[in-house]
Design a protein around this motif. Sequence first.
Motif, PDB file in Angstrom:
ATOM      1  N   ARG A  49       3.967   6.730 -10.740  1.00  0.00           N
ATOM      2  CA  ARG A  49       2.319   6.015 -11.352  1.00  0.00           C
ATOM      3  C   ARG A  49       1.290   6.097 -11.139  1.00  0.00           C
ATOM      4  O   ARG A  49       0.668   7.141 -11.566  1.00  0.00           O
ATOM      5  CB  ARG A  49       2.405   4.210 -10.303  1.00  0.00           C
ATOM      6  CG  ARG A  49       3.691   3.648  -9.435  1.00  0.00           C
ATOM      7  CD  ARG A  49       3.941   2.734 -10.510  1.00  0.00           C
ATOM      8  NE  ARG A  49       4.531   1.677 -10.104  1.00  0.00           N
ATOM      9  CZ  ARG A  49       5.679   2.602 -10.031  1.00  0.00           C
ATOM     10  NH1 ARG A  49       6.064   2.776 -11.117  1.00  0.00           N
ATOM     11  NH2 ARG A  49       7.330   1.929 -10.110  1.00  0.00           N
ATOM     12  N   SER A  50       0.536   5.242 -12.577  1.00  0.00           N
ATOM     13  CA  SER A  50      -0.842   5.793 -12.755  1.00  0.00           C
ATOM     14  C   SER A  50      -1.291   6.023 -11.807  1.00  0.00           C
ATOM     15  O   SER A  50      -2.123   5.486 -10.662  1.00  0.00           O
ATOM     16  CB  SER A  50      -1.435   4.395 -13.363  1.00  0.00           C
ATOM     17  OG  SER A  50      -2.700   5.276 -14.117  1.00  0.00           O
ATOM     18  N   GLY A  51      -2.363   7.195 -12.252  1.00  0.00           N
ATOM     19  CA  GLY A  51      -2.717   7.532 -10.184  1.00  0.00           C
ATOM     20  C   GLY A  51      -2.433   9.448 -10.058  1.00  0.00           C
ATOM     21  O   GLY A  51      -3.071   9.859  -9.104  1.00  0.00           O
ATOM     22  N   ILE A  75       5.306   9.063 -16.616  1.00  0.00           N
ATOM     23  CA  ILE A  75       5.361   8.147 -16.101  1.00  0.00           C
ATOM     24  C   ILE A  75       6.245   7.469 -16.499  1.00  0.00           C
ATOM     25  O   ILE A  75       7.416   7.052 -15.703  1.00  0.00           O
ATOM     26  CB  ILE A  75       4.281   6.745 -16.101  1.00  0.00           C
ATOM     27  CG1 ILE A  75       3.262   8.206 -15.534  1.00  0.00           C
ATOM     28  CG2 ILE A  75       4.013   6.048 -15.904  1.00  0.00           C
ATOM     29  CD1 ILE A  75       1.738   7.113 -15.580  1.00  0.00           C
ATOM     30  N   GLU A  76       6.457   7.674 -18.156  1.00  0.00           N
ATOM     31  CA  GLU A  76       7.267   7.267 -19.264  1.00  0.00           C
ATOM     32  C   GLU A  76       9.107   7.737 -18.710  1.00  0.00           C
ATOM     33  O   GLU A  76       9.843   7.192 -18.295  1.00  0.00           O
ATOM     34  CB  GLU A  76       7.001   7.494 -20.059  1.00  0.00           C
ATOM     35  CG  GLU A  76       7.954   6.415 -21.259  1.00  0.00           C
ATOM     36  CD  GLU A  76       6.980   6.332 -22.366  1.00  0.00           C
ATOM     37  OE1 GLU A  76       7.666   6.466 -23.329  1.00  0.00           O
ATOM     38  OE2 GLU A  76       6.151   5.625 -22.501  1.00  0.00           O
ATOM     39  N   ALA A  77       8.989   8.964 -18.116  1.00  0.00           N
ATOM     40  CA  ALA A  77      10.243   9.845 -18.002  1.00  0.00           C
ATOM     41  C   ALA A  77      10.495   9.540 -16.706  1.00  0.00           C
ATOM     42  O   ALA A  77      12.033   9.647 -16.257  1.00  0.00           O
ATOM     43  CB  ALA A  77       9.494  11.312 -18.104  1.00  0.00           C
ATOM     44  N   ASP A  78       9.540   9.160 -15.663  1.00  0.00           N
ATOM     45  CA  ASP A  78      10.412   9.522 -14.661  1.00  0.00           C
ATOM     46  C   ASP A  78       9.768   8.429 -13.173  1.00  0.00           C
ATOM     47  O   ASP A  78       8.011   7.702 -13.505  1.00  0.00           O
ATOM     48  CB  ASP A  78       9.910  10.760 -14.003  1.00  0.00           C
ATOM     49  CG  ASP A  78      10.126  10.717 -12.124  1.00  0.00           C
ATOM     50  OD1 ASP A  78      10.893   9.645 -11.872  1.00  0.00           O
ATOM     51  OD2 ASP A  78      10.777  12.145 -11.057  1.00  0.00           O
ATOM     52  N   ARG A  99       0.429  -1.493  -0.284  1.00  0.00           N
ATOM     53  CA  ARG A  99       0.306   0.078   0.087  1.00  0.00           C
ATOM     54  C   ARG A  99       0.517   1.520  -0.177  1.00  0.00           C
ATOM     55  O   ARG A  99       2.169   1.742   0.690  1.00  0.00           O
ATOM     56  CB  ARG A  99      -0.998  -0.075   1.278  1.00  0.00           C
ATOM     57  CG  ARG A  99      -1.822   1.098   1.160  1.00  0.00           C
ATOM     58  CD  ARG A  99      -3.443   0.693   1.832  1.00  0.00           C
ATOM     59  NE  ARG A  99      -3.145   0.488   3.413  1.00  0.00           N
ATOM     60  CZ  ARG A  99      -3.939   0.229   4.183  1.00  0.00           C
ATOM     61  NH1 ARG A  99      -5.146  -0.249   3.616  1.00  0.00           N
ATOM     62  NH2 ARG A  99      -3.478  -0.116   5.329  1.00  0.00           N
ATOM     63  N   ILE A 100       0.721   2.233  -1.417  1.00  0.00           N
ATOM     64  CA  ILE A 100       1.364   2.760  -1.071  1.00  0.00           C
ATOM     65  C   ILE A 100       1.200   4.662  -0.081  1.00  0.00           C
ATOM     66  O   ILE A 100      -0.436   4.490   0.147  1.00  0.00           O
ATOM     67  CB  ILE A 100       1.511   3.492  -2.597  1.00  0.00           C
ATOM     68  CG1 ILE A 100       2.028   2.795  -4.006  1.00  0.00           C
ATOM     69  CG2 ILE A 100       2.048   5.510  -2.313  1.00  0.00           C
ATOM     70  CD1 ILE A 100       3.169   2.343  -3.816  1.00  0.00           C
ATOM     71  N   THR A 128      -6.781   1.543 -19.603  1.00  0.00           N
ATOM     72  CA  THR A 128      -5.140   2.762 -19.494  1.00  0.00           C
ATOM     73  C   THR A 128      -4.221   1.308 -19.504  1.00  0.00           C
ATOM     74  O   THR A 128      -4.221   0.454 -19.868  1.00  0.00           O
ATOM     75  CB  THR A 128      -5.834   2.754 -17.727  1.00  0.00           C
ATOM     76  OG1 THR A 128      -6.380   1.467 -16.965  1.00  0.00           O
ATOM     77  CG2 THR A 128      -6.914   4.211 -17.947  1.00  0.00           C
ATOM     78  N   LYS A 129      -3.581   2.411 -19.170  1.00  0.00           N
ATOM     79  CA  LYS A 129      -1.943   1.740 -20.007  1.00  0.00           C
ATOM     80  C   LYS A 129      -1.830   1.229 -18.755  1.00  0.00           C
ATOM     81  O   LYS A 129      -1.886   1.548 -17.338  1.00  0.00           O
ATOM     82  CB  LYS A 129      -1.490   3.052 -20.318  1.00  0.00           C
ATOM     83  CG  LYS A 129      -0.020   2.340 -21.723  1.00  0.00           C
ATOM     84  CD  LYS A 129       0.588   3.486 -21.854  1.00  0.00           C
ATOM     85  CE  LYS A 129       1.993   2.945 -22.544  1.00  0.00           C
ATOM     86  NZ  LYS A 129       3.320   3.785 -22.778  1.00  0.00           N
ATOM     87  N   GLY A 130      -1.060   0.587 -18.629  1.00  0.00           N
ATOM     88  CA  GLY A 130      -0.758  -0.433 -17.953  1.00  0.00           C
ATOM     89  C   GLY A 130      -1.223  -0.940 -16.690  1.00  0.00           C
ATOM     90  O   GLY A 130      -0.995  -0.942 -15.482  1.00  0.00           O
ATOM     91  N   TYR A 131      -2.601  -1.126 -17.341  1.00  0.00           N
ATOM     92  CA  TYR A 131      -3.533  -1.686 -16.738  1.00  0.00           C
ATOM     93  C   TYR A 131      -3.382  -3.320 -16.251  1.00  0.00           C
ATOM     94  O   TYR A 131      -3.118  -3.649 -16.427  1.00  0.00           O
ATOM     95  CB  TYR A 131      -4.987  -1.602 -17.122  1.00  0.00           C
ATOM     96  CG  TYR A 131      -6.202  -2.942 -17.175  1.00  0.00           C
ATOM     97  CD1 TYR A 131      -6.801  -2.588 -15.193  1.00  0.00           C
ATOM     98  CD2 TYR A 131      -6.793  -3.539 -17.364  1.00  0.00           C
ATOM     99  CE1 TYR A 131      -7.895  -3.079 -14.793  1.00  0.00           C
ATOM    100  CE2 TYR A 131      -7.705  -4.294 -16.703  1.00  0.00           C
ATOM    101  CZ  TYR A 131      -8.193  -4.388 -16.234  1.00  0.00           C
ATOM    102  OH  TYR A 131      -8.901  -4.887 -15.430  1.00  0.00           O
TER     103      TYR A 131
END
Lengths: 524, 612
Positions: B182-184, B175-178, B50-51, B112-115
Amino acid sequence: MEQQKSVFQSIDWFTILIYAALLAFGWMSICGACYEYGQPRDLLSLASFDTRTGMQLVWIGSSIVLGAIILLLDDRIFDTFAYFIYGALIILLFITPFLAHDIKGSLSWIKIGPFSFQSAEFAKFATALALAKFMSPYGFRLQGSVKNMAIAIGLMMLPMALIVMQKETGSALVYFSLFLMLYREGMPGFILFAGISAAAYVVIGLRFSEQLILSASTSLGEVLVMLMIVVFVIALIMIYCRPAALTGAGGIDPRNTRRPYSSALITSLGIFLPLMLGILAAGYFLFPLLSEHPLTLFGFTLRPFSLSPLLIALTVILALRLLWIGFASQVYRYAYIALFALASMTVFFSANILVDHLAPHQQKRIQVLLGLQDDPNGVGYNVIQAKIAIGSGGLEGKGFLNGTQTKLKYVPEQETDFIFCTVGEEQGFIGSTAVLVLFLLLMWRLIRVAERQPYTFGRVYGYCVFSIIFFHVLINIGMVLGLMPVIGIPLPFFSYGGSSLWGFTLLLFIFLRIDAGRSRYVRK
Amino acid sequence: MADSSLSYRKYVLGFAALVIVVVYVLRLFSLQLLSDDYRARADSNALMRRIQFPARGAITDRTGKLLVYNQPAYDIMVVMHEQDGVDTLGLCRSLGITREWYIKRMDEIRRTKGYSPYTQQVFMNQLSMEEFSNFQEKLFHFRGFYIQKRSIRQYSYPYAAHILGDVGEVSPNDIEADDYYRSGDYIGTQGVERSYERQLRGIKGSEILIRDVHGRIKGRYQDGRFDQKPIPGKNLTLSIDLELQKLGERLMQGKLGSIVAIEPSTGEILCMVTSPTYDPRTMVGRQRGKRHKELARDPMKPLLNRAIMGTYPPGSTFKTSQALTFLEEGIITPQTAFSCSRGFHYGRLTVRCHPHGAPLPLTPAIATSCNSYFCWGLYHMLNNRSHYHSTQEAMTTWKNYMVSMGFGYRLGVDLPSEARGMIPNAEYYDKHYKGSWNALTVIHISIGQAEITLTPLQIANLGATIANRGWFITPHIVKEVQDDTLASVYHKKRYTKVSRTHYETVIEGMARAVTGGTCRAAATSQYIVCGKTGTAQNRGFDHSAFMGFAPRDNPKIAIAVYVENGGYGAHFGVPIGALMMEQYINGHLSEASQHKADAFAARSINYGDYVR
């Protein structure tokens, strides 16, 4: 009085030691499987009676008492009362479904006060006693006596049938293991071999029946089974029909053995097996071409077709040829081998037809058991979770009470049929191997002790114990490891529950008591 | 009795047992030792990461007033794999959404990407406390739905929207750059929220929880040994003065343009007003997206930060830089006088000027903003063959002076999307006029017209450079980062190519512009103001500009005011600049000034259908 004194001297302490080690290991596993997160980890709370770990301690303690009581009894009473005990348990098995409460479809549990017990667990030692009694008279032979064979098998099948009526198919299958004992006592190895191979055909045939090979033309299951039959036939010819093996066998002229042997070998190994492999190879190379460019000859279009009819026909022709050789040379073993081949095919195809006629849910269950269908949330779930739990244990395991998969209830029936998962997860490769080695030692010791019995009674009983434990270990651990179909039978001395533990303790300790009495008969 | 011919069978049986055990040990070996896959699957079964989001740093102004802080909000998360068979109707009812919205949203999540169906996905975000508590009571009904505590930005004042910027969900590019994101996750998208994202965001923490087969949390993995506490983001202290910013935004109401004020000695930006603006408080929570779209469609471009992204002809404010260049290059001395007969005339070329006494030397030329003087100056510079071999060389020299004053390139302010403006060079004209150009062709650049464009920030920085008599520190908006130092460029003095004495000359001219020239409206008895008006011609009505600083000695504030289509510099630029300087130096406005400020706030310019 003299004998009384000698019981604890002549008892096989080695077996007792293994028994104690298995019990200790088993209790640790129960702790791992039943431990709840946040529960205190000290011994006192683990032993508390309101938990399953505490209850298992009660079962373990009472089993030890039970074992001690048996050791104190006179060894001759088992011989004397064998049929009586068998009869009593048959009656109990018979009435069980009428008394039982339906627990998940099973009618095997009888409730007495706060305790429930499974009568089937106690029928094993009773059947073993009855078989031992039946086979112990001086001069008793299984070989060549269809009547003796039939009675012995009948003694096994009666409890089996009653247990099937309790809807405990797994426990019923255990009685098949007693064929191992019959094998040791003289049943032709051929029968054992035929039985095992029949089981293999059914399992392998169904397992791969849906898998199509050779440009999706042919069922892999049928190909595998036909090849197996031919290979078995060749092996049987080489084992049983060698001229050397036939010398001395009744009614055969040794001069008459060489010719049929070479012609049988040439037919099977020299012609039919290469022919079958050649057909498969041709399919392998030609079918991809045919499926792209169907060939039209005389207005008939040739596409990839199933090769199994060809293979089946070849197997039948081979069998007929062997039958001919057998009758022509009067070496009837060839005819038996031919019959084996034909019977094998009959078993395989009738099993297929049978499965096709089962209700869909039963079909599905069989398919999942055989790994045919991936069903991560249904029946296959148990096996997947079991593999995950064991696989995550690694070399040393996660440590006592530290397993996550078992503790968090990811593995179903983890304290009963799937108890070996806890061993795998918490004790790792080292611990699981240790448990397997303990079982191997036990089985080896049982053979040794059985072999040293001065009378058939003790030896037959000993082999019964061996066979039953062999089967439980084979099926239970094999199932947990994903190598065997899921058949719900307990792991001896490990699985939670008093009936199973008491049943195995009775089974083992009666043998130890019989063995301890052998000194009386030791021949000088 | 044992039949000895059968006793070999004990070996067969023993061997069978041995084979089984060996096969099983090999199977164990392959399951437990050959593959890590099962361990990973066991962990993904039982462990849930859990983040824990850190609190984003707060933002205050230079006086310590809290501008931006955090308020708890709640995201509703869903694990698709677990949510099968949820009572959709009950869920929609307790969240106040429609079934159609639910179906649409679920579909979006899946695409969504990375779902992943096994991890938490944002279902709805930024629920307020009330919305959330309503839902929380029923949460246990909805398997697979979880709550994640987040914080959203809250703004204390309706000001400084462009400086503060805002925070939004990360884009796939972010997300790609760093891979921190994470998504969201949220990320600063504008203003200091973006340029100081790394300092503000802090470091995410995580806790590893143990969950059972039913998804119930049973405790912390290894008593939290592998948990990581989130590290809160650092607080920022901006260099802006909220009162000054507030006054600036009030004065610019109804006008397009910008005000930038800089503390000359430090390069700190005291205010950065762009108009029109918007209330940052309307850009939070779930209405953010809708509001953002509205603003983006507005033809007056309220999302554009004109202070750093608007490039304008500086007009007469640019003359100060010309005077400095000509003095340093020895083209003129303070005593050099040029004629002006209502303008600069050469052949058929005329650059018009307003009436004033002529010929006149430099100081009055600055004070009266004489066009003719600076045209002559540039004419003499570009045609001076004793200094330069060619017009090109003279032009390059001139350009180098401009660049040293911070023109033509980005200054390097700590805000995103700064524009660089335009300073033409010799190559530019060679290309543009195909090699045939001379001083007269480009003469308008001397009065800050033609190709010349500057941002209001660059004009203000010109004021700061003159106030400092020859140097500036790169303007910046963040004064302090908690427990951290500013980038060294925000401490280092950057010197121009002009020496201090020449600055004094120009300052004298700017002082006289206030006392008796174009900037009389900025005069006050309390301190000496130096200023320069600008009236920049363009296709429409002239832009009104003012550049100045005060006090003359030890200047505390340098300022640029730019009002689009405001007419003469004296019309809007000077009075607004004067009010701003008074506010900052005195800390308040006198009563008379208050009335004046009210009057200016009420004056709006009719921009008609201009779309820029």
